[in-house]
Design a protein around this motif. Structure first.
Motif, PDB file in Angstrom:
ATOM      1  N   LYS A  58       0.833  -1.205   0.000  1.00 43.55           N
ATOM      2  CA  LYS A  58       0.000   0.000   0.000  1.00 43.55           C
ATOM      3  C   LYS A  58       0.868   1.256   0.000  1.00 43.55           C
ATOM      4  CE  LYS A  58      -3.611   2.169   2.755  1.00 43.55           C
ATOM      5  NZ  LYS A  58      -4.377   2.045   4.007  1.00 43.55           N
ATOM      6  N   PRO A  59       0.934   1.962  -1.137  1.00 46.51           N
ATOM      7  CA  PRO A  59       1.716   3.212  -1.177  1.00 46.51           C
ATOM      8  C   PRO A  59       0.938   4.347  -0.523  1.00 46.51           C
ATOM      9  CG  PRO A  59       0.617   2.895  -3.261  1.00 46.51           C
ATOM     10  CD  PRO A  59       0.287   1.691  -2.425  1.00 46.51           C
ATOM     11  N   ILE A  60       1.604   5.466  -0.334  1.00 51.22           N
ATOM     12  CA  ILE A  60       0.944   6.709   0.058  1.00 51.22           C
ATOM     13  C   ILE A  60       0.763   7.519  -1.221  1.00 51.22           C
ATOM     14  CG2 ILE A  60       1.190   8.864   1.351  1.00 51.22           C
ATOM     15  CD1 ILE A  60       3.081   7.219   3.255  1.00 51.22           C
ATOM     16  N   ILE A  61      -0.469   7.765  -1.601  1.00 51.59           N
ATOM     17  CA  ILE A  61      -0.749   8.590  -2.777  1.00 51.59           C
ATOM     18  C   ILE A  61      -1.678   9.705  -2.323  1.00 51.59           C
ATOM     19  CG2 ILE A  61      -1.821   8.693  -5.046  1.00 51.59           C
ATOM     20  CD1 ILE A  61      -0.807   5.954  -5.617  1.00 51.59           C
TER      21      ILE A  61
ATOM     22  N   HIS B  66      -2.457  16.793 -10.237  1.00 52.41           N
ATOM     23  CA  HIS B  66      -2.631  15.727 -11.222  1.00 52.41           C
ATOM     24  C   HIS B  66      -1.579  14.642 -11.019  1.00 52.41           C
ATOM     25  CE1 HIS B  66      -5.208  18.599 -13.313  1.00 52.41           C
ATOM     26  NE2 HIS B  66      -4.242  19.478 -13.119  1.00 52.41           N
ATOM     27  N   ILE B  67      -2.045  13.382 -10.994  1.00 47.15           N
ATOM     28  CA  ILE B  67      -1.139  12.230 -10.952  1.00 47.15           C
ATOM     29  C   ILE B  67      -1.586  11.261 -12.043  1.00 47.15           C
ATOM     30  CG2 ILE B  67      -0.289  10.253  -9.633  1.00 47.15           C
ATOM     31  CD1 ILE B  67      -0.851  11.886  -7.077  1.00 47.15           C
ATOM     32  N   LYS B  68      -0.644  10.859 -12.884  1.00 46.84           N
ATOM     33  CA  LYS B  68      -0.948   9.911 -13.963  1.00 46.84           C
ATOM     34  C   LYS B  68       0.133   8.834 -13.980  1.00 46.84           C
ATOM     35  CE  LYS B  68      -1.766   9.641 -18.925  1.00 46.84           C
ATOM     36  NZ  LYS B  68      -1.757  10.360 -20.205  1.00 46.84           N
ATOM     37  N   ILE B  69      -0.299   7.569 -13.983  1.00 40.68           N
ATOM     38  CA  ILE B  69       0.624   6.438 -14.001  1.00 40.68           C
ATOM     39  C   ILE B  69       0.313   5.596 -15.233  1.00 40.68           C
ATOM     40  CG2 ILE B  69       1.459   4.411 -12.752  1.00 40.68           C
ATOM     41  CD1 ILE B  69       0.527   5.799 -10.147  1.00 40.68           C
ATOM     42  N   GLY B  70       1.334   5.325 -16.046  1.00 43.61           N
ATOM     43  CA  GLY B  70       1.151   4.641 -17.319  1.00 43.61           C
ATOM     44  C   GLY B  70       0.935   3.145 -17.213  1.00 43.61           C
ATOM     45  N   ASP B  71       0.640   2.537 -18.340  1.00 41.47           N
ATOM     46  CA  ASP B  71       0.318   1.111 -18.426  1.00 41.47           C
ATOM     47  C   ASP B  71       1.438   0.230 -17.873  1.00 41.47           C
ATOM     48  OD1 ASP B  71      -1.915   1.988 -19.786  1.00 41.47           O
ATOM     49  OD2 ASP B  71      -1.195   1.369 -21.765  1.00 41.47           O
ATOM     50  N   HIS B  72       1.030  -0.802 -17.150  1.00 41.44           N
ATOM     51  CA  HIS B  72       1.925  -1.882 -16.693  1.00 41.44           C
ATOM     52  C   HIS B  72       3.098  -1.401 -15.843  1.00 41.44           C
ATOM     53  CE1 HIS B  72      -0.494  -4.304 -19.322  1.00 41.44           C
ATOM     54  NE2 HIS B  72      -0.185  -3.532 -20.341  1.00 41.44           N
ATOM     55  N   THR B  73       2.914  -0.299 -15.158  1.00 45.45           N
ATOM     56  CA  THR B  73       3.949   0.192 -14.232  1.00 45.45           C
ATOM     57  C   THR B  73       3.736  -0.444 -12.863  1.00 45.45           C
ATOM     58  OG1 THR B  73       4.522   2.239 -15.352  1.00 45.45           O
ATOM     59  CG2 THR B  73       4.664   2.272 -12.961  1.00 45.45           C
ATOM     60  N   LEU B  74       4.834  -0.792 -12.210  1.00 46.93           N
ATOM     61  CA  LEU B  74       4.816  -1.366 -10.863  1.00 46.93           C
ATOM     62  C   LEU B  74       5.215  -0.298  -9.855  1.00 46.93           C
ATOM     63  CD1 LEU B  74       4.927  -3.683  -8.691  1.00 46.93           C
ATOM     64  CD2 LEU B  74       7.321  -3.980  -9.385  1.00 46.93           C
ATOM     65  N   ILE B  75       4.377  -0.093  -8.841  1.00 41.56           N
ATOM     66  CA  ILE B  75       4.724   0.745  -7.696  1.00 41.56           C
ATOM     67  C   ILE B  75       4.849  -0.204  -6.503  1.00 41.56           C
ATOM     68  CG2 ILE B  75       4.075   2.713  -6.251  1.00 41.56           C
ATOM     69  CD1 ILE B  75       4.435   3.531  -9.175  1.00 41.56           C
ATOM     70  N   ASN B  76       6.083  -0.460  -6.079  1.00 40.55           N
ATOM     71  CA  ASN B  76       6.330  -1.457  -5.032  1.00 40.55           C
ATOM     72  C   ASN B  76       6.509  -0.790  -3.675  1.00 40.55           C
ATOM     73  OD1 ASN B  76       6.964  -3.836  -3.676  1.00 40.55           O
ATOM     74  ND2 ASN B  76       9.124  -3.674  -4.187  1.00 40.55           N
ATOM     75  N   SER B  77       5.730  -1.253  -2.697  1.00 42.42           N
ATOM     76  CA  SER B  77       5.848  -0.760  -1.330  1.00 42.42           C
ATOM     77  C   SER B  77       6.071  -1.906  -0.352  1.00 42.42           C
ATOM     78  CB  SER B  77       4.574   0.010  -0.941  1.00 42.42           C
ATOM     79  OG  SER B  77       4.432   1.148  -1.744  1.00 42.42           O
ATOM     80  N   SER B  78       6.489  -3.046  -0.867  1.00 46.94           N
ATOM     81  CA  SER B  78       6.674  -4.234  -0.031  1.00 46.94           C
ATOM     82  C   SER B  78       8.133  -4.682  -0.057  1.00 46.94           C
ATOM     83  CB  SER B  78       5.775  -5.361  -0.539  1.00 46.94           C
ATOM     84  OG  SER B  78       6.068  -6.558   0.138  1.00 46.94           O
TER      85      SER B  78
ATOM     86  N   PHE C 100      13.354   1.251   3.127  1.00 46.10           N
ATOM     87  CA  PHE C 100      13.094   1.897   4.416  1.00 46.10           C
ATOM     88  C   PHE C 100      11.622   2.210   4.630  1.00 46.10           C
ATOM     89  CE2 PHE C 100      17.622   3.657   3.829  1.00 46.10           C
ATOM     90  CZ  PHE C 100      18.160   2.482   4.306  1.00 46.10           C
ATOM     91  N   THR C 101      10.884   2.472   3.567  1.00 44.95           N
ATOM     92  CA  THR C 101       9.473   2.800   3.705  1.00 44.95           C
ATOM     93  C   THR C 101       8.749   2.521   2.397  1.00 44.95           C
ATOM     94  OG1 THR C 101       7.912   4.516   4.434  1.00 44.95           O
ATOM     95  CG2 THR C 101       9.746   5.226   3.049  1.00 44.95           C
ATOM     96  N   ARG C 102       7.438   2.611   2.424  1.00 43.54           N
ATOM     97  CA  ARG C 102       6.648   2.370   1.222  1.00 43.54           C
ATOM     98  C   ARG C 102       6.758   3.547   0.256  1.00 43.54           C
ATOM     99  NH1 ARG C 102       0.563   3.110   3.593  1.00 43.54           N
ATOM    100  NH2 ARG C 102       1.124   4.503   5.279  1.00 43.54           N
ATOM    101  N   SER C 103       6.343   3.322  -0.966  1.00 41.07           N
ATOM    102  CA  SER C 103       6.376   4.381  -1.983  1.00 41.07           C
ATOM    103  C   SER C 103       5.408   5.494  -1.608  1.00 41.07           C
ATOM    104  CB  SER C 103       5.995   3.816  -3.356  1.00 41.07           C
ATOM    105  OG  SER C 103       6.994   2.941  -3.812  1.00 41.07           O
TER     106      SER C 103
END
Length: 195
Positions: free
Chosen positions: A38-41, A48-60, A69-72
């Motif tokens: 679970k990231p912090i968004i 505005h926040i835009k994240i493109g196709d098939h992108t990984l945001i890792n918080s684990s 050290f911490t989540r994204s």
């Protein structure tokens, strides 16, 4: 616990994270975006926040090769501030905080504990240093072009433009232009090798 119950709990956790991301601060998400943990968004209205196709945001930390050290954290906290992340990126335990604009291209690798900040947070106020407590910086755009690899624990500061295909070595601090297809390292980061 049976395998069926474990599988369903895992599925429900993923759904809860997706629901949190989608409805809490409503970034625009491409197809197949993956949130691992679970990231912090957060964005203010008008950001505005835009994240493109098939992108990984890792918080684990569970399957990541280094200690994270911490989540994204992806934050826009100024009116008209923008974060754009391209397609097929892998971003691990990174803080991306925009006052103005941060644009990350396609196919970028950003290792854990990296800080990408387009503003200082406080104005310099050389004529009245006590005013730093109550002022705010304007921010300077950051552009990270396609196919960039940023190593562990880097700091990318406002006004940076990292050219396509470049590598920023672990622990480096970038402020300003980085040539394309080059390796930069150090504090401040300097050219080590050009391809």
């Amino acid at each position: 616990m049976t395998g069926f119950v474990k599988k369903n709990i895992k599925f429900l956790k993923k759904k809860a994270i997706w629901f949190y991301i989608k409805y809490r601060h409503a970034p625009v998400l491409g197809k197949g975006v993956i949130f691992n943990g679970k990231p912090i968004i957060y964005k203010i209205p008008g950001g505005h926040i835009k994240i493109g196709d098939h992108t990984l945001i890792n918080s684990s930390n569970k399957v990541y090769h280094a200690n994270m050290f911490t989540r994204s954290k992806i934050i826009v906290d100024r009116l008209n501030g923008t974060i754009e992340i391209g397609s097929n990126c892998r971003i691990h335990g990174t803080c991306i905080h925009a006052f103005k604009k941060i644009r990350i291209g396609n196919n970028c690798l950003i290792a854990a504990n990296t800080q990408i900040l387009d503003a200082n947070g406080h104005a310099l106020c050389y004529d009245n240093p006590a005013a730093r407590l109550t002022t705010s910086d304007e921010g300077k755009e950051i552009i990270i072009e396609d196919n960039v690899w940023i190593g562990l624990g880097c700091i990318i500061l406002g006004g940076s433009h990292i050219g396509e295909g470049s590598i920023i070595s672990a622990g480096s601090v970038v402020k300003g232009p980085v040539e394309k297809n080059a390796i930069y390292s150090g504090n401040p980061a300097v050219l080590i090798k050009k391809f």
